[in-house]
Design a protein around this motif. Structure first.
Motif, short mmCIF file in Angstrom:
data_model
loop_
_atom_site.label_atom_id
_atom_site.label_comp_id
_atom_site.label_asym_id
_atom_site.label_seq_id
_atom_site.Cartn_x
_atom_site.Cartn_y
_atom_site.Cartn_z
N LEU A 1 47.97 -53.89 -82.17
CA LEU A 1 47.29 -54.43 -83.34
C LEU A 1 47.99 -54.00 -84.62
O LEU A 1 48.43 -52.85 -84.74
CB LEU A 1 45.84 -53.95 -83.38
CG LEU A 1 44.83 -54.61 -82.43
CD1 LEU A 1 43.46 -53.96 -82.61
CD2 LEU A 1 44.74 -56.10 -82.67
N GLU B 1 46.46 -52.67 -90.30
CA GLU B 1 45.31 -53.03 -91.13
C GLU B 1 44.17 -53.64 -90.32
O GLU B 1 43.04 -53.78 -90.83
CB GLU B 1 45.73 -54.00 -92.25
CG GLU B 1 46.19 -55.36 -91.78
CD GLU B 1 47.67 -55.42 -91.42
OE1 GLU B 1 48.19 -56.53 -91.25
OE2 GLU B 1 48.30 -54.33 -91.32
N GLU B 2 44.41 -54.00 -89.05
CA GLU B 2 43.38 -54.60 -88.21
C GLU B 2 42.80 -53.63 -87.19
O GLU B 2 41.88 -53.98 -86.46
CB GLU B 2 43.96 -55.82 -87.48
CG GLU B 2 44.40 -56.95 -88.40
CD GLU B 2 45.00 -58.12 -87.62
OE1 GLU B 2 44.80 -58.17 -86.39
OE2 GLU B 2 45.66 -58.96 -88.25
N GLY C 1 39.32 -53.98 -85.37
CA GLY C 1 39.66 -54.39 -84.01
C GLY C 1 39.09 -53.48 -82.95
O GLY C 1 38.65 -53.93 -81.88
#
Length: 217
Positions: A190, A193-194, A198
């Motif tokens: 990922l 920033e996710e 996530g």
């Protein structure tokens, strides 16, 4: 609420070998017993406002009755791998390697480097977190990365988060963190920033709707 040991220092890198000799010593990893959160992810609850840990995801590399050690996975520093390599008198073989990001692993010993990577290669000081994740603290792995011969999906974090005996357990009870078994997609795949949102999605939770009173998984 979250009281981590703090340490100062500029960025140097993993220990061992010739070239730049970093200060201090790397932590010694130990195997956790029953109830250990080793090989788990800690996900900061939305109400956690500690500036070091707000909206972070941390990999717990070690958790015993003496405390815990984790590495934050989603806070890039304003520096690149080339900056770390130059302090060790190493040169990346190409621009792509030199532009690799460097993470802020936590507020403790921010002059210490931890390379998280998938299994592969023989390095001087490697800790096996799980069958799919290893942490290496020796210079040889960065020398290999500089040559383009390092382990797959490798990245470096400077510093770590440390919890004293019983501290992490208290913070979990206080709903500072959620925990889940590690998912290598969060560690290696990922975008940074996710990763926080996530990780919540992997637990089936829409973090936008999460109550501040919710407990940990």
């Amino acid at each position: 609420m979250v009281r981590k040991h703090a340490a100062s220092g500029g960025a140097t890198a993993p220990e061992g070998g010739s070239g730049s000799e970093p200060r201090g010593s790397s932590p010694v990893f130990a195997d956790g017993g029953a109830g250990s959160l080793t090989n788990h992810l800690l996900i900061a609850m939305p109400q956690l406002n500690d500036p070091n840990f707000a909206q972070t995801v941390a990999l717990i590399c070690e958790h015993t009755d003496k405390g815990a050690l984790g590495i934050v996975l989603n806070k890039p520093l304003p520096m690149k791998l080339s900056d770390v390599l130059s302090q060790m008198k190493l040169e990346p073989t190409n621009e792509h390697i030199g532009e690799m990001p460097v993470l802020r692993g936590g507020p403790v010993h921010t002059d210490r480097g931890f390379v998280l990577h998938r299994p592969g290669g023989q390095w001087d000081h490697t800790h096996k977190v799980s069958e799919t994740i290893q942490v290496t603290t020796s210079r040889d792995v960065l020398a290999a990365m500089a040559r383009g011969e390092g382990p797959s999906d490798a990245f470096i974090a400077l510093g770590y988060a440390g919890w004293e005996s019983g501290q992490l357990e208290r913070e979990l009870k206080e709903n500072a963190w959620a925990s889940m078994p590690v998912d290598a997609r969060v560690v290696f795949e990922l975008p940074f920033e996710e990763r926080w949102a996530g990780a919540w999605r992997l637990m089936g939770i829409d973090v936008e709707r999460l109550s501040p009173e919710a407990g940990h998984a």
